[in-house]
Design a protein around this motif. Structure first.
Motif, PDB file in Angstrom:
ATOM      1  N   TYR A  99      35.155  29.171 -20.436  1.00 17.80           N
ATOM      2  CA  TYR A  99      36.118  29.037 -19.568  1.00 17.80           C
ATOM      3  C   TYR A  99      37.287  29.297 -19.806  1.00 17.80           C
ATOM      4  N   ALA A 100      37.714  28.493 -21.122  1.00 18.51           N
ATOM      5  CA  ALA A 100      38.914  28.743 -21.717  1.00 18.51           C
ATOM      6  C   ALA A 100      39.319  29.860 -22.187  1.00 18.51           C
ATOM      7  N   TRP A 101      38.153  30.707 -22.711  1.00 15.78           N
ATOM      8  CA  TRP A 101      38.420  32.095 -23.362  1.00 15.78           C
ATOM      9  C   TRP A 101      38.844  32.819 -22.033  1.00 15.78           C
ATOM     10  N   GLU A 102      38.038  32.761 -21.027  1.00 20.23           N
ATOM     11  CA  GLU A 102      38.033  33.748 -20.017  1.00 20.23           C
ATOM     12  C   GLU A 102      39.533  33.456 -19.039  1.00 20.23           C
ATOM     13  N   TYR A 103      39.853  32.248 -19.129  1.00 24.71           N
ATOM     14  CA  TYR A 103      41.100  31.943 -18.305  1.00 24.71           C
ATOM     15  C   TYR A 103      42.401  31.629 -18.941  1.00 24.71           C
ATOM     16  N   GLY A 104      42.275  31.619 -20.367  1.00 19.36           N
ATOM     17  CA  GLY A 104      43.214  31.290 -21.248  1.00 19.36           C
ATOM     18  C   GLY A 104      44.256  32.704 -21.313  1.00 19.36           C
ATOM     19  N   GLY A 105      43.746  33.765 -21.257  1.00 15.57           N
ATOM     20  CA  GLY A 105      44.545  34.998 -21.178  1.00 15.57           C
ATOM     21  C   GLY A 105      45.352  35.060 -19.994  1.00 15.57           C
ATOM     22  N   TYR A 106      44.591  34.672 -18.936  1.00 20.32           N
ATOM     23  CA  TYR A 106      45.143  34.823 -17.613  1.00 20.32           C
ATOM     24  C   TYR A 106      46.379  33.892 -17.538  1.00 20.32           C
ATOM     25  N   LEU A 107      46.232  32.549 -18.217  1.00 18.20           N
ATOM     26  CA  LEU A 107      47.375  31.649 -17.818  1.00 18.20           C
ATOM     27  C   LEU A 107      48.455  32.055 -19.005  1.00 18.20           C
ATOM     28  N   HIS A 108      48.018  32.727 -19.989  1.00 21.02           N
ATOM     29  CA  HIS A 108      49.051  33.324 -20.874  1.00 21.02           C
ATOM     30  C   HIS A 108      49.919  34.373 -20.386  1.00 21.02           C
TER      31      HIS A 108
END
Length: 142
Positions: free
Chosen positions: A123-132
């Motif tokens: 989940y962090a890999w998937e949505y980490g880029g989105y938040l960045h």
């Protein structure tokens, strides 16, 4: 003559009390006497001991508290020692693969923790880029 004798015996037996008719009042008298004696003994003990307890209470209360704390501490140390011994024994058996009672639940919990951690990582890999990316939109110079 035998019948006449039987008739007389039946009339006599009608007047003989049954065992429950004898034992019920006897039990009542015995239990009442015991209760009466215990009540009198209790009254005497209270009359004699209450003044003694009142006079000695400045000594008895701290001694009682000290004894209570000491005994409670000894019991708790003993209990915690037993818990530690059985816990280490269980852990030793679990590590050596002997499958003690409850080890299947521990294995299941470990599997759930690992699965949850992997899901959180994904989940962090998937949505980490989105938040960045959203952070760069909010502060373009950052």
């Amino acid at each position: 003559m035998g019948e006449r004798y039987q008739g007389i015996m039946n009339k006599i037996l009608d007047y003989v009390p049954k065992t429950d008719q004898i034992l019920s009042p006897a039990a009542l008298v015995i239990s009442g006497t015991i209760i009466l004696l215990m009540t009198g003994f209790t009254a005497i003990v209270v009359v004699v001991l209450v003044p003694v307890l009142i006079l000695l209470s400045p000594l008895l209360i701290p001694i009682g508290a000290l004894l209570f704390v000491t005994v409670a501490g000894l019991f708790s140390v003993g209990f915690l020692g037993l818990v530690a011994f059985f816990g280490v024994s269980w852990l030793y058996n679990y590590v050596n693969g002997r499958k003690p009672l409850g080890s299947d639940q521990v294995d299941y919990a470990c599997k759930r923790v690992v699965d949850t951690a992997s899901h959180v990582k994904g989940y962090a890999w998937e949505y980490g880029g989105y938040l960045h990316g959203k952070l760069r939109e909010a502060a373009p110079g950052a």
